[in-house]
Design a protein around this motif. Structure first.
Motif, PDB file in Angstrom:
ATOM      1  N   LEU A 115       0.828  -1.209   0.000  1.00 46.04           N
ATOM      2  CA  LEU A 115       0.000   0.000   0.000  1.00 46.04           C
ATOM      3  C   LEU A 115       0.863   1.261   0.000  1.00 46.04           C
ATOM      4  O   LEU A 115       0.572   2.229  -0.714  1.00 46.04           O
ATOM      5  N   THR A 118       2.424   1.400  -3.652  1.00 45.74           N
ATOM      6  CA  THR A 118       1.535   1.624  -4.806  1.00 45.74           C
ATOM      7  C   THR A 118       0.586   2.799  -4.605  1.00 45.74           C
ATOM      8  O   THR A 118       0.278   3.507  -5.562  1.00 45.74           O
ATOM      9  N   ALA A 119       0.108   3.022  -3.384  1.00 46.05           N
ATOM     10  CA  ALA A 119      -0.853   4.099  -3.152  1.00 46.05           C
ATOM     11  C   ALA A 119      -0.164   5.417  -2.803  1.00 46.05           C
ATOM     12  O   ALA A 119      -0.560   6.482  -3.287  1.00 46.05           O
ATOM     13  N   ARG A 121       3.093   5.964  -3.380  1.00 40.48           N
ATOM     14  CA  ARG A 121       4.175   6.197  -4.356  1.00 40.48           C
ATOM     15  C   ARG A 121       5.532   6.397  -3.692  1.00 40.48           C
ATOM     16  O   ARG A 121       6.371   7.172  -4.160  1.00 40.48           O
ATOM     17  N   GLU A 212      -0.117  -1.184 -10.719  1.00 46.07           N
ATOM     18  CA  GLU A 212      -0.131  -1.087  -9.254  1.00 46.07           C
ATOM     19  C   GLU A 212      -0.706  -2.359  -8.625  1.00 46.07           C
ATOM     20  O   GLU A 212      -0.223  -2.823  -7.582  1.00 46.07           O
ATOM     21  N   ARG A 213      -1.726  -2.908  -9.261  1.00 51.07           N
ATOM     22  CA  ARG A 213      -2.336  -4.122  -8.707  1.00 51.07           C
ATOM     23  C   ARG A 213      -1.352  -5.291  -8.744  1.00 51.07           C
ATOM     24  O   ARG A 213      -1.268  -6.078  -7.800  1.00 51.07           O
TER      25      ARG A 213
END
Length: 327
Positions: A115, A118-119, A121, A212-213
Motif C-alpha cells: 500500500l 503503490t498508493a 508512491r 499497481e495491482r
C-alpha cells in the motif's frame, strides 16, 4: 563437442547453476569427510527451506521491476513467528490455528508494504528499509528479546519430521510452493502481466495492465511466504525467536539474483531460484563440515555470487552466453 557443451551450459542460467551445483557437490564429496552421505545430503535440504521461501518471494518482487526490492522479509519472518508464539502461549489458541494466523500476519505486513509503495508512491527500497526496522523492532519489543518456547510437541513434526528420509517441510511446503509459483509465472495471466510490468512499465500501462495491482500482489505474496517460513522455522527450532529472520533479507536477494533474476526486473524463474538455493545450501553445508568459520562462509557466498555474474558476462562477451537470463 566440449565447446558445444560449454555453450549449452552458458546459454541458460538454470543449466549453469546445475553444473555449478554438481561441481560444488563433487568438490566437497572428495575433500570433506561425511559430506557425501545420504543422511547429510537429505538433511541439508532441511536448512534451505526457510531462506528458499524468502528467496522465492524476493524473486517475484524483483521481477516486477521499477526498482522493486523487499528488504523486510527477514523482519516479517521474525514478527510472524512471534505472533504465532504469543497466540499459543498467552491466548491458548490451537497451535495449527496460530500457524495459520502467522501466515496471514505475514500477508498483512506484505500488504502494508504494498500500500505504501503503490498508493503513496514511496520507493520500495525506502518503504521496506523502514519496515525492516519496524517489524524487527516490534518482534523484539513484544517478547522483551526472549524467545517463546514450550509450544505443543505435535507441532514440531513439520520442521523435524521426515518421510522416506526427506525432511517433511521440503515435501509438504517447499516443493508445492515452488510448483505453484512456477505455474503462476508461466501459465497464468498474472504471470504474463508480471513479466510485462517488469520489462517495460510504460508499455504495460498502454497495454491496460494494472501495474499497481500487480505490484501490490507480489509484495503481499512476499509477506505471505515470509509467514510460511516463520511457521517452518518455529517448528524446526522448537521456539519462536524474535531474531529468527535476522540477516535473511540479503541472503534472499543474493539467491534470487544468483538464480538469474535480473535486478532491473522483467527476467527470472522459479527454477533458477530453487537451484540458487541448492547451490548456497551445498556451499554452506560443505564449508560448515569442513570447519570453516561462519565469517568466511559469508564471504564464500558473496564470492560465488560475484564469480557467477562475472563468468556469465565474460561468456556473453565471447558470444557463448546467448540468452543468459540474469546477472
Amino acid at each position: 563437442m566440449a565447446a558445444r557443451l560449454l555453450r549449452a551450459v552458458a546459454a541458460d542460467r538454470p543449466r549453469f547453476l546445475l553444473a555449478l551445483l554438481v561441481a560444488s557437490y563433487a568438490l566437497f564429496a572428495l575433500s570433506v569427510d561425511g559430506f557425501a552421505t545420504l543422511y547429510n545430503t537429505l538433511n541439508m535440504t532441511r536448512y534451505g527451506v526457510e531462506i528458499g521461501l524468502l528467496a522465492l518471494g524476493e524473486t517475484l518482487v524483483i521481477i516486477s521491476g521499477g526498482g522493486s526490492i523487499d528488504l523486510s522479509v527477514g523482519s516479517m519472518l521474525s514478527l510472524a513467528g512471534i505472533v504465532m508464539g504469543l497466540l499459543v502461549k498467552h491466548l491458548a489458541v490451537d497451535v495449527w490455528l496460530a500457524a495459520g494466523a502467522a501466515v496471514l500476519s505475514g500477508a498483512v505486513m506484505g500488504a502494508l508494504n504494498a500500500l505504501c509503495i503503490t498508493a503513496l508512491r514511496i520507493p520500495a527500497l525506502i518503504v521496506t528499509l523502514g519496515t525492516l526496522y519496524i517489524y524487527g523492532s516490534a518482534a523484539l519489543v513484544l517478547t522483551d528479546t526472549v524467545p517463546i518456547s514450550g509450544l505443543p510437541e505435535r507441532f514440531y513434526v513439520l520442521g523435524q519430521g521426515e518421510v522416506l528420509g526427506i525432511p517433511l517441510q521440503v515435501v509438504l511446503v517447499f516443493l508445492p510452493v515452488a510448483l505453484l509459483l512456477h505455474t503462476l509465472l508461466r501459465h497464468t495471466v498474472f504471470g504474463r502481466h508480471l513479466y510485462g510490468v517488469g520489462t517495460n512499465e510504460v508499455a504495460a500501462r498502454f497495454a491496460a495492465i494494472p501495474v499497481e495491482r500487480v505490484r501490490f500482489w507480489v509484495f503481499t505474496l512476499s509477506g505471505l511466504l515470509a509467514g510460511v517460513a516463520a511457521v517452518v522455522i518455529t517448528s524446526r527450532v522448537a521456539s519462536a525467536r524474535p531474531d529468527a529472520g535476522f540477516g535473511y533479507e540479503l541472503q534472499a536477494i543474493t539467491i534470487a539474483v544468483l538464480g538469474g533474476t535480473h535486478i532491473a526486473g522483467g527476467e527470472g524463474t522459479v527454477l533458477g531460484t530453487v537451484l540458487g538455493v541448492a547451490v548456497i545450501t551445498v556451499l554452506s553445508n560443505g564449508l560448515q563440515l569442513a570447519g570453516i568459520h561462519p565469517i568466511w562462509q559469508l564471504g564464500a557466498v558473496g564470492a560465488v555470487l560475484a564469480g557467477t555474474v562475472v563468468l556469465n558476462q565474460w561468456l556473453a562477451r565471447r558470444g557463448m552466453a546467448v540468452g543468459v537470463q540474469g546477472g
